[in-house]
Design a protein around this motif. Structure first.
Motif, short mmCIF file in Angstrom:
data_model
loop_
_atom_site.label_atom_id
_atom_site.label_comp_id
_atom_site.label_asym_id
_atom_site.label_seq_id
_atom_site.Cartn_x
_atom_site.Cartn_y
_atom_site.Cartn_z
N PRO B 53 28.40 127.24 0.41
CA PRO B 53 28.89 128.35 0.93
C PRO B 53 30.09 128.86 -0.04
CG PRO B 53 29.06 126.90 2.62
CD PRO B 53 28.77 126.14 1.45
N GLY B 55 33.22 131.69 -0.18
CA GLY B 55 34.09 132.96 0.41
C GLY B 55 34.37 133.70 -0.76
N ALA B 56 35.81 133.65 -1.10
CA ALA B 56 36.21 134.51 -2.32
C ALA B 56 36.36 133.64 -3.43
CB ALA B 56 37.35 135.26 -1.90
N GLY B 57 36.53 132.28 -3.35
CA GLY B 57 36.62 131.41 -4.59
C GLY B 57 38.03 131.10 -4.64
N SER B 58 39.01 131.53 -3.55
CA SER B 58 40.30 131.28 -3.98
C SER B 58 40.94 129.72 -3.72
CB SER B 58 41.25 132.25 -3.02
OG SER B 58 41.22 131.94 -1.88
N GLY B 59 39.81 129.02 -3.24
CA GLY B 59 40.24 127.63 -2.81
C GLY B 59 40.60 126.91 -4.44
N GLY B 63 36.22 122.98 -3.63
CA GLY B 63 35.42 122.92 -2.52
C GLY B 63 34.16 123.75 -2.64
N LEU B 74 29.29 134.85 0.81
CA LEU B 74 29.48 135.64 1.80
C LEU B 74 29.94 136.95 2.18
CD1 LEU B 74 29.69 132.21 3.61
CD2 LEU B 74 27.86 133.67 4.48
N SER B 117 49.20 133.30 1.17
CA SER B 117 49.64 133.90 -0.10
C SER B 117 48.52 134.63 -0.77
CB SER B 117 50.50 132.93 -1.12
OG SER B 117 51.39 132.40 -0.51
N SER B 118 47.29 134.26 -0.58
CA SER B 118 46.07 134.34 -0.90
C SER B 118 45.35 135.47 -0.25
CB SER B 118 45.09 133.42 -1.28
OG SER B 118 44.89 132.76 0.10
N THR B 123 38.61 134.76 1.90
CA THR B 123 38.05 135.47 3.07
C THR B 123 38.47 134.65 4.57
OG1 THR B 123 36.26 133.74 3.07
CG2 THR B 123 36.15 135.99 1.72
N THR B 130 38.76 125.97 5.71
CA THR B 130 39.59 125.07 5.12
C THR B 130 40.85 124.98 5.77
OG1 THR B 130 40.57 127.01 4.12
CG2 THR B 130 38.95 125.77 2.88
N SER B 132 43.25 126.80 7.00
CA SER B 132 44.13 127.55 6.22
C SER B 132 45.52 127.98 7.03
CB SER B 132 43.57 128.87 5.68
OG SER B 132 44.64 129.84 5.42
N ALA B 133 46.72 127.99 6.20
CA ALA B 133 47.94 128.43 6.94
C ALA B 133 48.57 129.47 6.11
CB ALA B 133 48.91 127.23 6.68
N ILE B 186 29.89 129.14 8.51
CA ILE B 186 30.28 130.03 9.46
C ILE B 186 29.85 131.51 9.26
CG2 ILE B 186 32.52 130.87 10.55
CD1 ILE B 186 33.89 128.45 9.38
C1 LIG Z 1 47.16 132.19 -5.46
C2 LIG Z 1 46.85 131.55 -4.22
C3 LIG Z 1 47.76 131.25 -3.12
C4 LIG Z 1 47.22 130.53 -1.92
N1 LIG Z 1 47.93 130.62 -0.68
C5 LIG Z 1 47.26 129.97 0.10
C6 LIG Z 1 48.12 130.16 1.42
O1 LIG Z 1 49.27 130.50 1.65
N2 LIG Z 1 47.66 129.40 2.53
C7 LIG Z 1 46.37 128.83 2.44
O2 LIG Z 1 45.86 128.32 3.55
N3 LIG Z 1 45.72 128.88 1.52
C8 LIG Z 1 46.12 129.24 0.14
N4 LIG Z 1 45.23 129.33 -0.90
C9 LIG Z 1 44.08 128.57 -0.99
C10 LIG Z 1 42.82 129.51 -0.55
O3 LIG Z 1 43.19 130.78 -0.40
C11 LIG Z 1 42.54 129.09 0.83
O4 LIG Z 1 41.90 127.50 0.80
C12 LIG Z 1 41.35 129.94 1.37
O5 LIG Z 1 41.26 129.47 2.93
C13 LIG Z 1 39.95 129.95 0.72
O6 LIG Z 1 39.38 130.93 1.27
P1 LIG Z 1 38.04 131.62 0.42
O7 LIG Z 1 37.47 132.61 1.17
O8 LIG Z 1 38.64 131.94 -1.01
O9 LIG Z 1 37.22 130.20 0.22
P2 LIG Z 1 36.46 129.65 -0.99
O10 LIG Z 1 37.58 129.02 -2.04
O11 LIG Z 1 35.33 130.44 -1.34
O12 LIG Z 1 35.80 128.44 -0.21
C14 LIG Z 1 36.64 127.20 0.10
C15 LIG Z 1 36.00 126.28 0.85
O13 LIG Z 1 35.30 126.94 2.11
C16 LIG Z 1 33.94 126.86 2.12
N5 LIG Z 1 33.71 128.05 2.86
C17 LIG Z 1 33.58 129.31 2.52
N6 LIG Z 1 33.35 130.23 3.29
C18 LIG Z 1 32.69 129.44 4.01
C19 LIG Z 1 31.94 129.95 5.49
N7 LIG Z 1 31.80 131.17 5.80
N8 LIG Z 1 31.20 128.87 6.06
C20 LIG Z 1 31.36 127.59 5.82
N9 LIG Z 1 32.02 127.22 4.53
C21 LIG Z 1 32.74 128.09 3.94
C22 LIG Z 1 33.27 126.61 0.58
O14 LIG Z 1 32.26 125.93 0.45
C23 LIG Z 1 34.71 125.61 0.31
O15 LIG Z 1 34.37 124.44 0.60
C24 LIG Z 1 46.04 130.01 -2.12
C25 LIG Z 1 45.06 130.12 -3.17
C26 LIG Z 1 45.65 130.79 -4.32
C27 LIG Z 1 44.56 130.72 -5.55
#
Ligand SMILES: Cc1cc2nc3c(=O)[nH]c(=O)nc-3n(C[C@H](O)[C@H](O)[C@H](O)COP(=O)(O)OP(=O)(O)OC[C@H]3O[C@@H](n4cnc5c(N)ncnc54)[C@H](O)[C@@H]3O)c2cc1C
Lengths: 380, 515
Positions: B53, B55-59, B63, B74, B117-118, B123, B130, B132-133, B186
């Motif tokens: 899966p 999301g937006a790849g900010s992980g 992951g 998604l 911050s992201s 997403t 993850t 997130s906080a 999810i």
């Molecule tokens: C500049 C920057 C600042 C950041 N600041 C914060 C912060 O303040 N707090 C924080 O918590 N994190 C922060 N992060 C990390 C990141 O944004 C988080 O981990 C965020 O939750 C990832 O969301 P995403 O949609 O980009 O998920 P992705 O990076 O696309 O995926 C993350 C993981 O979740 C899984 N996943 C995604 N969507 C689903 C779904 N629908 N169902 C099941 N699994 C799924 C993926 O397989 C992967 O394992 C930051 C990252 C960056 C680059």
């Protein structure tokens, strides 16, 4: 003549007595079962291992199908850390004794309904009640930072290995044991956050003209405080409050809103002022009356508390008022927090409320997990 | 095929070196409904094809990195399905970006209270996956504290609706949350929402040293106050930010160094060396950065000697919000605790400056890479007893590999999180280097993380407070959960018996999987 070989039950008794000490293992005859009182996690694990070898089922909830009953009352140690405000307590201690033990350190577990005080910590975590929650602390079942448990196939484990206030390291695995009613594993101890009451504490309340007005005021106080305060917030049927205050006259009304504010004086005063503004169409109640319900002398209104309870998931004020109105007997709305509340009422009143039953796939998932973790179905 | 990597800095090393990623999916799908997600899962299951899966790849932990197989993006499932102000809930699809969700809630005068911050590039599904906080977690909790229900398409293809309050069942919801796509996808979630705050009281405080600031915040929280924002910048972080340094210089805390007017040359150097390398755009500055970061041990030692002489102390940003009278009362009460711990009130300026720039960091990373460095972050947590030893242990362990500084945020009555920022030299792709330079960068990167996480475990912290595990921290899952990993494996066996979902992540494939 060769002596008869000892029966499986006798062998189990011997093994348990050897491992736990004879004083802590009893054989009961009517109905026949073995009761053991382990003193720590290793002894719980030893007792489960003995049950497995003996091919008998075990329980810590006195389930009828079990031949071996684990009485956890010796697991009653408490350690308090005044810097982190964490306590680690054995599963066998009652919530009432635990509350007294932490009070000796000037701390508290937070508000609990008096009817929960005789329950053990293990029972409160294994079979949580929706009333065991507070607006500022959330549900008791969500609070443990770590639990120690024994699982039939895996033995003793700390979940997770090191406590931390929060983490992002996969699923919250301890939640598989909490709420599992002893069917996944046996909880041995838990590490819980505590609160330091005061320095200021105020018990305040208002009699609102109708149940609807009271439900709306409750909602506005909770959300006015961002969904995170005060320490306790309840709606109480006027009749119950009158009984708790030994018949003291109450202003007329449909429901009393009671609130416990704790913390620095400025915050307590602000919370009280906010609640007063939201209860403007009510009559303020004297503090002694509020204390008679919220902070009673030892055990006083426990007998008054309705025994049945039902979780209300994120109810709107209108829904809350409707379920309260449907009660013919006494009722209390407590355990209020951002995700829901509990309605405590007489069992017959709750019968009329349609109970939310878990969807079949969720129940099936849980059963599959139980089977995967305890393939021999040792625990019941 | 279009596919975006996630933001795992190890992967970015290759990108910066202009090396085509070797780990790519074979197929990318964009479902629009749960039924389509279910169909794809069935198909992958039938053909035993990995499914990741996205999301937006900010992980930042790898992951969402796929080694072949299917990536399920998604972002087309991005609707807000219901906002119920009376019940104070919002229901949404997983692919919605954080800012869009907040925007929709704001139109009803509501907020989720989750501001990572992201927020502009992550997403809500990714947040839940993850744990997130957001920046206001001290008041509103992490995303796992806000969620009430998720719909999950398990690896079996079954659609499950999981809640935390089913009578007679454990909280199955908290088993799905944080599983990072290893147990299911999810496809919908419901969270509690709150009324948007009427007032915000932001303030800066100076403290002579970080220990005093931590003590102040511990007292505030243990007195029952709930600031929305808590950020303690350590002495080095404070020194290296011009804005923070100047704010403290105007009103140094008692006991802090008073020699805060820096030589203009040194001032420029500090700005250039900040891990976000805001100023290092020109050739000479880039060269200086890369020379300096090539000797991290020396740099850290120099910082260690300079900080006590130059640092004007450390800065704390603290903010309360909600109904005006309550937020102001909380701020007044907190001031007493902070003063008692040796703090000095800097007024609202620094807090409001932070608020205005709270998302800037999201756009700084590429600049650091362009400046010939790599930057990464580690967010850990521990109770108050273990917190400062943990801080020292990680700095000590990492100092041989990278310049390290930290801030403390996400505070709770029983402990706090520490957010370390590392900066080190990167050589891959720079003029005059060959493919071995990237390999050396990757080796240095792996060594840094290995050392850092070992230090975290030894000091009694958790290996992640909010970024999650992914592939980066997977080898340390056993140290985090011990025998509890058997429970996670049981969950995996029931929910994803063929192991198609996000393989190679979360330490499920064995305790010692390589980074
Ligand atoms: C500049 C920057 C600042 C950041 N600041 C914060 C912060 O303040 N707090 C924080 O918590 N994190 C922060 N992060 C990390 C990141 O944004 C988080 O981990 C965020 O939750 C990832 O969301 P995403 O949609 O980009 O998920 P992705 O990076 O696309 O995926 C993350 C993981 O979740 C899984 N996943 C995604 N969507 C689903 C779904 N629908 N169902 C099941 N699994 C799924 C993926 O397989 C992967 O394992 C930051 C990252 C960056 C680059």
């Amino acid at each position: 003549m060769t002596p008869e070989p000892p029966s499986g039950r006798a062998l189990l008794l011997d093994r348990l007595r050897g491992q736990l000490g004879p004083a802590f293992v009893d054989a009961e005859s009517d109905p026949p079962y073995i009761r053991c009182r382990p003193g720590d996690g290793a002894q719980v694990a030893a007792a489960l291992a003995a049950a497995r070898v003996g091919g008998v089922r075990a329980s810590c909830t006195f389930a009828r199908e079990a031949l071996l009953h684990l009485d956890l009352s010796r697991l009653d140690r408490v350690a308090v850390d005044g810097k982190t405000l964490l306590c680690t307590a054995g599963a066998g201690i009652s919530l009432g004794r635990l509350q007294s033990a932490v009070r000796a350190h000037g701390l508290s577990l937070g508000p609990l309904p008096p009817k929960s005080l005789p329950r053990t910590l293990g029972a409160a975590l294994a079979a949580p009640r929706p009333s065991e929650a507070s607006p500022s602390l959330g549900r008791l079942r969500d609070r443990p930072r770590q639990v120690q448990a024994v699982l039939p196939g895996q033995g003793e484990m700390d979940l997770p290995v090191r406590p931390a206030p929060r983490r992002a390291a996969g699923p919250d695995l301890k939640q598989l044991l909490i709420g599992s009613r002893g069917k996944v594993g046996i909880l041995v101890s838990a590490t819980l956050p505590l609160v330091r009451p005061g320095p200021e504490r105020r018990l305040v309340g208002w009699m609102l003209p109708t149940v609807e007005a009271a439900a709306r005021a409750l909602w506005q106080v909770l959300h006015g405080l961002g969904g995170i305060g005060p320490m306790d917030l309840q709606l109480v049927a006027p009749g119950l409050l009158r009984a708790a205050a030994s018949g003291t006259e109450l202003p007329a009304g449909g429901a009393a809103l009671l609130l416990r504010a704790e913390g620095p004086a400025a915050l307590v005063a602000a919370q009280q002022a906010l609640a007063r503004a939201r209860c403007a169409d009510g009559t303020e109640l004297p503090e002694a009356l509020c204390a008679a319900w919220l902070d009673p002398p030892e055990g006083a209104p426990a007998a008054l508390w309705p025994t049945g309870e039902r979780a209300l998931s994120a109810p709107s004020p209108g829904e809350l008022a409707a379920v309260v109105r449907a009660c013919r007997g006494p009722w209390v709305v407590c355990g209020v927090h951002v995700h829901g509340a509990a309605l405590c009422a007489a069992a017959e009143d709750l019968e009329d409320l349609p109970e939310a039953t878990p969807p079949a796939p969720a129940t099936r998932l849980y059963e599959q997990l139980c089977a995967a973790l305890d393939p021999q179905r040792l625990l019941c | 095929m279009v596919y975006a990597r996630d933001m795992w800095p190890r992967g970015l090393l290759a990108v910066a070196a202009s090396v085509r990623p070797t780990e790519l999916p074979e197929v990318v799908v964009w479902p629009q409904q749960t039924a389509q997600v279910q169909q794809v899962v069935h198909l992958c299951r039938r053909h035993r094809v990995p499914l990741v899966p996205f999301g937006a790849g900010s992980g930042v932990c790898g992951g969402a990195v796929a080694r072949g197989g299917v990536v399920m993006d998604l972002k087309r499932m991005r609707r807000v399905l219901a906002i119920d102000p009376e019940r104070s809930t919002v229901t949404f699809e997983p692919g919605i970006l954080g800012t869009h969700l907040e925007g929709a809630l704001a139109r009803h005068g509501l907020t989720l209270g989750h501001f990572p911050s992201s927020i502009m590039c992550s997403t809500a599904g990714g947040w839940l996956a993850t744990r997130s906080a957001g920046q206001c977690s001290t008041r509103y909790g992490k995303i796992e504290d806000m969620v009430q229900e998720v719909e999950l398409v398990a690896g079996t293809g079954e659609v499950l609706v999981l809640r935390g309050d089913e009578p007679g069942l454990p909280d199955l919801l908290q088993l799905a949350v944080g599983s990072e796509g290893t147990l299911g996808i999810i496809t919908r979630a419901t969270c509690a929402v709150r009324r948007a705050p009427q007032a915000r009281c932001m303030r800066g405080w100076s403290f002579p040293w970080v220990q005093a600031a931590c003590e102040g915040i511990r007292r505030v929280l243990q007195h029952g106050l709930r600031p929305a924002v808590v950020r303690i910048y350590d002495e080095l972080d404070t020194l290296m930010s011009g804005q923070r340094r100047r704010a403290l210089a105007r009103a140094p805390a008692e006991g802090a160094s008073e020699q805060v007017a820096l030589e203009p040359g040194l001032e420029r150097w500090l700005e250039v060396l900040r891990p976000d390398m805001q100023r290092a755009r020109r050739g000479l500055q880039r060269w200086l950065v890369s020379r300096a970061l090539a000797r991290p041990q020396l740099l850290n030692r120099m910082a260690g000697q300079l900080v006590p002489r130059l640092a004007p102390g450390c800065m704390l940003i603290v903010g309360f919000e909600g109904e005006a009278a309550v937020a102001e009362a909380e701020e007044r009460a907190a001031a007493q605790d902070l003063l008692a711990a040796g703090g000095h009130d800097l007024g609202p300026g620094p807090g409001e400056h932070w608020l205005a720039h709270r998302y800037d960091i999201s756009f700084q990373m590429p600049k650091a890479y362009a400046a010939g460095a790599f930057v990464d972050t580690l967010e850990v947590a521990a109770d108050w007893e273990r917190l400062l030893p943990l801080y020292e242990a990680v700095r000590e362990a990492v100092s041989a590999h990278a310049l390290v500084m930290a801030h403390f945020s996400h505070a709770y009555p029983d402990g706090c999180s520490i957010y370390f920022t590392f900066a080190a030299r990167r050589q891959g792709g720079l003029p005059g280097t060959g493919p071995e330079a990237l390999e050396a960068d990757e080796r240095r990167y792996d060594a840094l993380w290995q050392t850092a996480l070992q230090a975290v475990v030894r000091a009694g912290g958790t290996i992640s407070h909010h970024h999650g595990i992914g592939r980066l921290k997977a080898p340390f899952m056993h140290a985090e959960h011990g025998r509890g990993m058997a429970l996670y494996r049981a969950l995996k066996a029931v929910l994803d018996p063929d192991g198609i979902l996000n393989p190679g992540k979360m330490g499920l494939d064995g305790p010692a999987e390589a980074l």
